[in-house]
Structures are given as structure tokens and as C-alpha cells.
Design a protein around this motif. Structure first.
Motif, short mmCIF file in Angstrom:
data_model
loop_
_atom_site.label_atom_id
_atom_site.label_comp_id
_atom_site.label_asym_id
_atom_site.label_seq_id
_atom_site.Cartn_x
_atom_site.Cartn_y
_atom_site.Cartn_z
N PHE A 176 1.26 10.69 -13.92
CA PHE A 176 2.49 10.72 -14.72
C PHE A 176 3.73 10.74 -13.83
O PHE A 176 3.69 11.19 -12.68
CB PHE A 176 2.50 11.94 -15.64
N GLY A 177 4.82 10.24 -14.37
CA GLY A 177 6.08 10.26 -13.64
C GLY A 177 7.10 9.37 -14.32
O GLY A 177 6.79 8.67 -15.29
N PRO A 178 8.34 9.39 -13.84
CA PRO A 178 9.41 8.61 -14.46
C PRO A 178 9.13 7.12 -14.46
O PRO A 178 8.37 6.60 -13.64
CB PRO A 178 10.63 8.95 -13.59
N SER A 179 9.76 6.42 -15.38
CA SER A 179 9.67 4.97 -15.44
C SER A 179 10.18 4.36 -14.13
O SER A 179 11.18 4.81 -13.56
CB SER A 179 10.52 4.45 -16.61
N THR A 231 2.13 1.62 -13.14
CA THR A 231 1.30 0.52 -13.65
C THR A 231 0.75 -0.33 -12.52
O THR A 231 -0.42 -0.74 -12.55
CB THR A 231 2.11 -0.35 -14.63
N GLU A 232 1.57 -0.61 -11.50
CA GLU A 232 1.08 -1.37 -10.36
C GLU A 232 -0.06 -0.63 -9.66
O GLU A 232 -1.05 -1.24 -9.24
CB GLU A 232 2.22 -1.63 -9.37
N SER A 233 0.08 0.69 -9.56
CA SER A 233 -0.99 1.50 -8.97
C SER A 233 -2.25 1.41 -9.81
O SER A 233 -3.37 1.31 -9.29
CB SER A 233 -0.55 2.97 -8.87
N ALA A 234 -2.07 1.42 -11.15
CA ALA A 234 -3.21 1.36 -12.05
C ALA A 234 -3.93 0.02 -11.96
O ALA A 234 -5.17 -0.03 -11.97
CB ALA A 234 -2.75 1.61 -13.49
N ILE A 235 -3.16 -1.06 -11.88
CA ILE A 235 -3.78 -2.39 -11.81
C ILE A 235 -4.57 -2.53 -10.51
O ILE A 235 -5.70 -3.05 -10.50
CB ILE A 235 -2.70 -3.48 -11.92
N TYR A 236 -4.03 -2.04 -9.42
CA TYR A 236 -4.75 -2.07 -8.14
C TYR A 236 -6.02 -1.25 -8.24
O TYR A 236 -7.10 -1.69 -7.84
CB TYR A 236 -3.86 -1.55 -7.02
N GLY A 237 -5.90 -0.03 -8.80
CA GLY A 237 -7.07 0.83 -8.94
C GLY A 237 -8.11 0.24 -9.88
O GLY A 237 -9.32 0.34 -9.63
N PRO A 279 0.82 -1.22 0.00
CA PRO A 279 0.00 0.00 0.00
C PRO A 279 0.85 1.27 0.00
O PRO A 279 0.84 2.05 0.96
CB PRO A 279 -0.83 -0.14 1.27
N LEU A 280 1.59 1.48 -1.08
CA LEU A 280 2.47 2.65 -1.17
C LEU A 280 1.65 3.91 -1.43
O LEU A 280 0.49 3.86 -1.81
CB LEU A 280 3.49 2.44 -2.29
N LYS A 281 2.32 5.05 -1.26
CA LYS A 281 1.61 6.32 -1.42
C LYS A 281 1.08 6.52 -2.83
O LYS A 281 0.00 7.09 -3.02
CB LYS A 281 2.55 7.47 -1.03
N ASN A 282 1.83 6.07 -3.85
CA ASN A 282 1.33 6.22 -5.22
C ASN A 282 0.10 5.36 -5.47
O ASN A 282 -0.81 5.76 -6.20
CB ASN A 282 2.43 5.86 -6.23
N VAL A 283 0.07 4.17 -4.88
CA VAL A 283 -1.10 3.30 -5.02
C VAL A 283 -2.32 3.96 -4.41
O VAL A 283 -3.40 4.01 -5.00
CB VAL A 283 -0.83 1.93 -4.35
N SER A 284 -2.14 4.50 -3.20
CA SER A 284 -3.23 5.17 -2.52
C SER A 284 -3.68 6.43 -3.26
O SER A 284 -4.88 6.70 -3.40
CB SER A 284 -2.79 5.53 -1.09
N ALA A 285 -2.70 7.20 -3.76
CA ALA A 285 -3.03 8.44 -4.46
C ALA A 285 -3.80 8.17 -5.74
O ALA A 285 -4.73 8.90 -6.10
CB ALA A 285 -1.76 9.23 -4.75
N PHE A 286 -3.42 7.11 -6.46
CA PHE A 286 -4.12 6.80 -7.70
C PHE A 286 -5.54 6.34 -7.41
O PHE A 286 -6.48 6.69 -8.15
CB PHE A 286 -3.37 5.73 -8.49
#
Length: 248
Positions: free
Chosen positions: A40-43, A48-54, A12-19
Motif C-alpha cells: 500500500f501507498g500513495p498514488s 502497479t508496475e511492481s505488481a506487474i513485474y512480480g 529495478p527500483l526498491k519497491n519493485v524488489s520489495a514486492f
């Protein structure tokens, strides 16, 4: 002997939660507001992991672009994600069919991953049209140049309700990744600090280094790995040194 943990879901990283929060914002927005979002952000920052969770959480349709994505292939992939197994017809017919399917479930987002591959092409306006005419959210995910590329398409750019930059891992995120990826294997403070520093918080590079931690722990039969055991700072998979090219 230390066993490699089995990981079934993202940390549950911050990017996952933010997305996830971005998707919630778009799904619950005032219908009079535009329905486009951008993440958006660097490679390697875990987009993508955040997107799949969302996508799993919000039943989103998920489409990944590539270097050779065309308007037709984008619509075909979108229709398949929306439940049409055999898309057919010309581009206009496929677009209208996608809109009708999205109208039927306007709270179901459409996620377009690797959108930087199409953000500089004229047919990126398809995404604006799909969202405008259906009322459904459309989220574009891409590398850090995504906002700049979209500036050339004002009708798309000015309909982005929220611009969400992906952030590098901080110490708290790093600790969650270690727990998620390494299980009972521990990192000594010197190794943890060195990996976080040398990777500049790049999630993918951190995960690669944690995989090496597990390998070393298994071979050595120990539960704690320090920097010396890891092989020193030079053994860390770190951000490469290169001179950035000027974006055209």
C-alpha cells in the motif's frame, strides 16, 4: 539528434524488489501461516508496475478492481485469470470453482490491484476465503488508506502476514529511472535534484518530468539538460498544493 530510448521492462527500483520479496515470502511461507499480503501507498509510487513485474516473475493471476467492482465481477475476473474463459453460475459456485483452480496450483499467487475500492465492502472477505481454502497467496494492493479500511474486517485484517508500505523514490531510485527512461540523455545535477525534491519522490511524476527532458533534448539537439534549459523550477510537474480531506 538524441533518440528516445525504448523501454521494455521496469527499472529495478526498491519497491519493485520489495514486492517481489513479498511474493516470495508468501509463496514459501509455512502452510500453517495465513496467506494474505498487503502492499500500500500513495498514488504514483509505482505499485502497479511492481505488481506487474512480480506477476510475471511468479506467474501470478492479476485482477484490477474499480469503483464498480462487485463480488460477482471480482470472481468472474479472477476465474478468467485462472484460465476459465467463460465464468458462469452464482457467486457461491464461482467462488468454489476459483478455490479449486487455486488448490491445483497453490504456489501461484493471486494479486488484487486497486483493492482500496473493495476494502470497505463486505465481500472483501472473499479474498480471505479464497486464500484460506486454497492455500494460495492473495496479495492486496491499494492506496495508503488500505490498512485502515481493512480494520473493519477483522477476519481479513488479522490474516495479513505482511504489510508492505510503498516508499518514495530516493536518489538511487531516481538515477535508475533516468538511466531506464532517458538512455544517453543526461540530467545536470541541479535539474535532477530539483525534480526529485519537487515531486517528493513520486515515481509517476518523475517519469512525466523525464519524458519532458527527452522532448527538450530532442528539440534542442543536446545530450545534457540543466534546470535552466528545462524551464526552471516552475516547469517541473510537481506535487499539487491542496488541503487533504479528512477520511471518513
Amino acid at each position: 539528434m538524441t533518440e528516445t530510448p525504448k523501454v521494455n521492462r521496469p527499472a529495478p527500483l526498491k519497491n519493485v524488489s520489495a514486492f517481489a520479496t513479498l511474493l516470495e515470502l508468501l509463496v514459501d511461507r509455512d502452510p500453517k501461516l495465513p496467506g494474505l499480503g498487503a502492499f500500500f501507498g500513495p498514488s504514483g509510487f509505482g505499485k502497479t508496475e511492481s505488481a506487474i513485474y512480480g506477476a510475471n516473475r511468479y506467474r501470478a493471476a492479476y485482477v484490477e478492481c474499480g469503483q464498480f467492482t462487485s463480488a460477482r465481477s471480482l470472481l468472474s475476473d479472477t476465474l478468467k485469470e485462472l484460465g476459465e474463459p467463460s465464468p458462469r453460475g452464482n457467486i457461491e459456485a464461482m467462488k468454489n470453482q476459483a478455490i479449486m483452480l487455486m488448490v491445483a496450483d497453490p504456489r501461484r499467487p493471486l494479486i488484487i490491484d486497486e483493492a482500496h475500492f473493495i476494502a470497505h465492502k463486505k465481500f472483501v472477505d472473499l479474498l480471505r476465503e479464497l486464500s484460506d481454502k486454497s492455500g494460495a497467496p492473495v496479495v492486496m494492493i491499494g492506496e495508503e488508506r488500505l490498512p485502515m479500511l481493512l480494520e473493519g474486517f477483522e477476519r481479513v485484517h488479522n490474516r495479513v502476514l505482511e504489510w508492505l508500505p510503498a516508499l518514495p523514490c530516493d536518489a538511487e531510485d531516481f538515477a535508475l529511472l533516468v538511466l531506464n527512461r532517458c538512455g544517453s540523455v543526461k540530467l545536470a545535477p541541479d535539474l535532477a535534484a530539483a525534480i526529485l525534491d519537487k515531486t517528493k519522490g513520486n515515481t509517476r511524476r518523475i517519469v512525466i518530468n523525464l519524458a519532458k527532458v527527452l522532448q527538450i533534448a530532442k528539440l534542442a539537439g543536446v545530450g545534457v539538460i540543466d534546470l535552466a534549459t528545462f524551464g526552471g523550477v516552475s516547469a517541473i510537474n510537481a506535487t499539487p498544493r491542496f488541503t487533504a480531506r479528512k477520511l471518513l
